[in-house]
Design an enzyme around this catalytic site. Sequence first.
Site, PDB file in Angstrom:
ATOM      1  N   ILE A  13      31.483  41.118  48.742  1.00  0.00           N
ATOM      2  CA  ILE A  13      31.231  42.428  48.145  1.00  0.00           C
ATOM      3  C   ILE A  13      29.849  42.958  48.522  1.00  0.00           C
ATOM      4  O   ILE A  13      29.687  44.144  48.812  1.00  0.00           O
ATOM      5  CB  ILE A  13      31.399  42.368  46.619  1.00  0.00           C
ATOM      6  CG1 ILE A  13      32.846  42.006  46.256  1.00  0.00           C
ATOM      7  CG2 ILE A  13      31.008  43.694  45.969  1.00  0.00           C
ATOM      8  CD1 ILE A  13      33.079  41.760  44.772  1.00  0.00           C
ATOM      9  N   ASN A  86      23.189  41.670  43.152  1.00  0.00           N
ATOM     10  CA  ASN A  86      24.563  41.270  43.419  1.00  0.00           C
ATOM     11  C   ASN A  86      24.767  39.756  43.427  1.00  0.00           C
ATOM     12  O   ASN A  86      25.860  39.275  43.127  1.00  0.00           O
ATOM     13  CB  ASN A  86      25.000  41.856  44.772  1.00  0.00           C
ATOM     14  CG  ASN A  86      26.315  41.308  45.248  1.00  0.00           C
ATOM     15  OD1 ASN A  86      27.377  41.598  44.696  1.00  0.00           O
ATOM     16  ND2 ASN A  86      26.269  40.467  46.287  1.00  0.00           N
ATOM     17  N   ALA A  87      23.742  39.002  43.770  1.00  0.00           N
ATOM     18  CA  ALA A  87      23.888  37.549  43.881  1.00  0.00           C
ATOM     19  C   ALA A  87      24.363  36.953  42.555  1.00  0.00           C
ATOM     20  O   ALA A  87      23.848  37.298  41.487  1.00  0.00           O
ATOM     21  CB  ALA A  87      22.569  36.917  44.288  1.00  0.00           C
ATOM     22  N   GLY A  88      25.338  36.057  42.634  1.00  0.00           N
ATOM     23  CA  GLY A  88      25.855  35.425  41.422  1.00  0.00           C
ATOM     24  C   GLY A  88      26.720  34.232  41.758  1.00  0.00           C
ATOM     25  O   GLY A  88      27.204  34.089  42.884  1.00  0.00           O
ATOM     26  N   ILE A  89      26.912  33.377  40.775  1.00  0.00           N
ATOM     27  CA  ILE A  89      27.766  32.202  40.942  1.00  0.00           C
ATOM     28  C   ILE A  89      28.669  32.070  39.720  1.00  0.00           C
ATOM     29  O   ILE A  89      28.385  32.611  38.648  1.00  0.00           O
ATOM     30  CB  ILE A  89      26.952  30.899  41.116  1.00  0.00           C
ATOM     31  CG1 ILE A  89      26.105  30.617  39.867  1.00  0.00           C
ATOM     32  CG2 ILE A  89      26.093  30.964  42.373  1.00  0.00           C
ATOM     33  CD1 ILE A  89      25.421  29.258  39.905  1.00  0.00           C
ATOM     34  N   TYR A 163      30.037  31.076  32.606  1.00  0.00           N
ATOM     35  CA  TYR A 163      30.055  32.342  33.334  1.00  0.00           C
ATOM     36  C   TYR A 163      30.093  33.533  32.383  1.00  0.00           C
ATOM     37  O   TYR A 163      29.319  34.496  32.527  1.00  0.00           O
ATOM     38  CB  TYR A 163      31.255  32.371  34.276  1.00  0.00           C
ATOM     39  CG  TYR A 163      31.323  33.605  35.140  1.00  0.00           C
ATOM     40  CD1 TYR A 163      30.422  33.794  36.187  1.00  0.00           C
ATOM     41  CD2 TYR A 163      32.291  34.584  34.918  1.00  0.00           C
ATOM     42  CE1 TYR A 163      30.477  34.923  36.984  1.00  0.00           C
ATOM     43  CE2 TYR A 163      32.359  35.709  35.705  1.00  0.00           C
ATOM     44  CZ  TYR A 163      31.452  35.876  36.742  1.00  0.00           C
ATOM     45  OH  TYR A 163      31.508  37.001  37.537  1.00  0.00           O
ATOM     46  N   PRO A 193      32.896  44.818  39.500  1.00  0.00           N
ATOM     47  CA  PRO A 193      33.600  45.159  40.732  1.00  0.00           C
ATOM     48  C   PRO A 193      35.098  44.919  40.656  1.00  0.00           C
ATOM     49  O   PRO A 193      35.836  45.321  41.565  1.00  0.00           O
ATOM     50  CB  PRO A 193      32.950  44.243  41.775  1.00  0.00           C
ATOM     51  CG  PRO A 193      32.436  43.082  40.988  1.00  0.00           C
ATOM     52  CD  PRO A 193      32.038  43.635  39.653  1.00  0.00           C
ATOM     53  N   TYR A 195      38.546  42.226  39.657  1.00  0.00           N
ATOM     54  CA  TYR A 195      39.046  40.918  40.072  1.00  0.00           C
ATOM     55  C   TYR A 195      39.401  41.011  41.560  1.00  0.00           C
ATOM     56  O   TYR A 195      40.506  41.398  41.933  1.00  0.00           O
ATOM     57  CB  TYR A 195      40.254  40.539  39.215  1.00  0.00           C
ATOM     58  CG  TYR A 195      40.756  39.123  39.388  1.00  0.00           C
ATOM     59  CD1 TYR A 195      40.001  38.149  40.041  1.00  0.00           C
ATOM     60  CD2 TYR A 195      42.009  38.753  38.889  1.00  0.00           C
ATOM     61  CE1 TYR A 195      40.476  36.854  40.197  1.00  0.00           C
ATOM     62  CE2 TYR A 195      42.487  37.463  39.033  1.00  0.00           C
ATOM     63  CZ  TYR A 195      41.718  36.523  39.692  1.00  0.00           C
ATOM     64  OH  TYR A 195      42.199  35.238  39.852  1.00  0.00           O
ATOM     65  N   THR A 196      38.436  40.642  42.380  1.00  0.00           N
ATOM     66  CA  THR A 196      38.513  40.881  43.815  1.00  0.00           C
ATOM     67  C   THR A 196      38.728  39.589  44.589  1.00  0.00           C
ATOM     68  O   THR A 196      38.154  38.548  44.252  1.00  0.00           O
ATOM     69  CB  THR A 196      37.201  41.544  44.303  1.00  0.00           C
ATOM     70  OG1 THR A 196      36.959  42.720  43.511  1.00  0.00           O
ATOM     71  CG2 THR A 196      37.285  41.926  45.765  1.00  0.00           C
TER      72      THR A 196
END
Length: 245
Positions: A13, A86-89, A163, A193, A195-196
């Site tokens: 993304i 945007n960075a995430g885990i 999460y 964004p 469920y991609t």
Amino acid sequence: MKTVLITGANKSIGFETARQLLQKGYYIYLGSRDEQKGKQAVDQLKSEGFDKVEPITIDVDNLDSIKAAREALGQKISVLDVLINNAGISGGFPQTALEADISVFRQVFETNLFGVIETTQAFIDLLKQSPEPRIVNVTSGLGSLTLHNDPSWKYYHVKGACYTASKAALNAYTIVLAYELRDTSFKVNVVDPGYTATDFNHHSGPGTVTDAAARLVKAATIGPDGPTSQFFSDDNAPDTGISPW
């Protein structure tokens, strides 16, 4: 020309968001934890004909890396118009409230919350120089406490203790940040964004990266009359685009 910093933008993304903003004439600083992967992502975009893009190494889990990125960017520009966190885990699933190891909670919060806070604080001075600064924090529909407590919600049974808590906390931080900047030209929002299908969820989501990135771009390019302190989610609220917190 407006400038944008996107964290975690070497793939998925974040990468598609960079591409779409380039198409709109923005200058992109493509953030990546791995220097080589960042360069490869930029090379890909340049091979597509985009030249207003540069890599910047930034690991949001590492304050020294964030400070180094701020120093590096400050040598190139004096104004930053858009910051997209945007960075995430995910931390891996399943995550139960009673059995998830506290180390996983800490790891997920380090990236999804503390990394956002430290990055925002590091770059806020450059953002304040912009006439129309925008901060977009990438959240998840799973960060909605209201919906998580509604048995009729389509994702009601999708519970990830680490999460979910990290994204709910990110939403809360964004509300406070937007409040503190309410009398300025800042627009500060969170965007789900959707469920991609990405590496993040083993490509299990039904949504496309193109559509997901378009949601981020919409918030990043919002006009002066647009809202601030909102939770945008076409997935959770297809009629209004505004999710309950």
